[in-house]
Motif scaffolding. Structure first.
Motif, PDB file in Angstrom:
ATOM      1  N   SER A  55      -4.528  13.741 -25.098  1.00 10.91           N
ATOM      2  CA  SER A  55      -5.013  12.425 -24.682  1.00 10.91           C
ATOM      3  C   SER A  55      -3.844  11.665 -24.090  1.00 10.91           C
ATOM      4  CB  SER A  55      -5.564  11.654 -25.878  1.00 10.91           C
ATOM      5  OG  SER A  55      -6.642  12.342 -26.457  1.00 10.91           O
ATOM      6  N   SER A  56      -4.119  10.841 -23.066  1.00 11.82           N
ATOM      7  CA  SER A  56      -3.027  10.106 -22.445  1.00 11.82           C
ATOM      8  C   SER A  56      -3.528   8.869 -21.720  1.00 11.82           C
ATOM      9  CB  SER A  56      -2.264  10.994 -21.463  1.00 11.82           C
ATOM     10  OG  SER A  56      -3.086  11.336 -20.376  1.00 11.82           O
ATOM     11  N   VAL A  57      -2.587   7.962 -21.499  1.00  9.03           N
ATOM     12  CA  VAL A  57      -2.803   6.767 -20.686  1.00  9.03           C
ATOM     13  C   VAL A  57      -1.683   6.766 -19.653  1.00  9.03           C
ATOM     14  CG1 VAL A  57      -2.715   4.245 -20.679  1.00  9.03           C
ATOM     15  CG2 VAL A  57      -3.892   5.429 -22.516  1.00  9.03           C
ATOM     16  N   THR A  58      -2.025   6.527 -18.390  1.00  9.92           N
ATOM     17  CA  THR A  58      -1.026   6.465 -17.329  1.00  9.92           C
ATOM     18  C   THR A  58      -0.952   5.049 -16.788  1.00  9.92           C
ATOM     19  OG1 THR A  58      -1.445   8.770 -16.744  1.00  9.92           O
ATOM     20  CG2 THR A  58      -0.290   7.419 -15.120  1.00  9.92           C
ATOM     21  N   LEU A  59       0.268   4.498 -16.784  1.00 11.84           N
ATOM     22  CA  LEU A  59       0.519   3.169 -16.239  1.00 11.84           C
ATOM     23  C   LEU A  59       1.121   3.324 -14.839  1.00 11.84           C
ATOM     24  CD1 LEU A  59       2.244   1.596 -19.370  1.00 11.84           C
ATOM     25  CD2 LEU A  59      -0.184   1.634 -18.814  1.00 11.84           C
ATOM     26  N   LYS A  60       0.815   2.378 -13.963  1.00 11.71           N
ATOM     27  CA  LYS A  60       1.303   2.450 -12.595  1.00 11.71           C
ATOM     28  C   LYS A  60       1.759   1.077 -12.130  1.00 11.71           C
ATOM     29  CE  LYS A  60       0.009   3.885  -7.972  1.00 11.71           C
ATOM     30  NZ  LYS A  60      -0.986   4.501  -7.117  1.00 11.71           N
ATOM     31  N   GLN A  61       2.799   1.059 -11.301  1.00  9.53           N
ATOM     32  CA  GLN A  61       3.223  -0.190 -10.657  1.00  9.53           C
ATOM     33  C   GLN A  61       3.463   0.085  -9.175  1.00  9.53           C
ATOM     34  OE1 GLN A  61       7.093  -1.772 -11.816  1.00  9.53           O
ATOM     35  NE2 GLN A  61       7.574   0.135 -12.882  1.00  9.53           N
ATOM     36  N   ASP A  62       3.308  -0.942  -8.369  1.00  8.59           N
ATOM     37  CA  ASP A  62       3.515  -0.838  -6.935  1.00  8.59           C
ATOM     38  C   ASP A  62       4.951  -1.218  -6.594  1.00  8.59           C
ATOM     39  OD1 ASP A  62       0.818  -0.147  -6.486  1.00  8.59           O
ATOM     40  OD2 ASP A  62       0.246  -2.261  -6.545  1.00  8.59           O
TER      41      ASP A  62
END
Length: 162
Positions: A55-62
């Motif tokens: 299980s995972s959560v992926t965070l992203k930024q521009d």
């Protein structure tokens, strides 16, 4: 029974099973994001043994644009293509266990999680490390906002997050 009816029945069963799997693969969705202040995301994972991986959560930024004043001449300069740095605290509520994760200026950060657990993920902007990472002179600031922002871009084997 004819070959055509047997094939039709097998196809119908296959489509039913495929439909059930497609419903279990749907990711949770919410507009969860943060910026310069600490933000917390609550996550509930599930065990789904039909799909590989944790299980995972992926965070992203521009990418952001950085503005700063030169030390000599007091001119304003801009640099493009930088990411902010964050300190992430992952608290497993189910197991009462805390881990720290550092997100040092990359576009995405994937956080692996145990199945069948509830998590509280706190993301804090780290302005000191951002200044070091970007090699920004004294008095830098972000052009687009007070700091770069992040958002949850994807989840895997997560039943809910908010």
């Amino acid at each position: 029974m004819t070959k055509k009816s047997i094939f039709s029945r097998i196809a119908a069963v296959f489509l039913c099973v495929l439909t059930l799997f497609s419903f279990s693969a749907v990711n949770a969705s919410a507009a969860t994001y943060g910026g310069s202040s600490a933000s917390t995301v609550n996550v509930t994972t599930k065990a789904n043994y039909w799909y590989p991986g944790a299980s995972s959560v992926t965070l992203k930024q521009d990418k952001q644009t950085l503005t700063y004043k030169q030390l000599m001449g007091n001119k304003t300069k801009t640099k493009k293509g930088y990411y902010g740095c964050y300190n992430i605290t992952v608290y497993n509520v189910t197991k009462n266990k805390t881990t720290s994760v550092y997100w040092g200026g990359g576009q995405t950060k994937k956080i692996s999680l145990d199945p069948n657990c509830t998590y509280r993920i706190t993301v804090r902007y780290n302005s000191n490390n951002t200044a070091l990472f970007t090699s920004a002179p004294w008095g830098y600031s972000w052009k687009s906002s007070s700091s770069p922002g992040w958002r949850v871009s994807s989840t895997w084997k997560v039943s809910s997050y908010y």
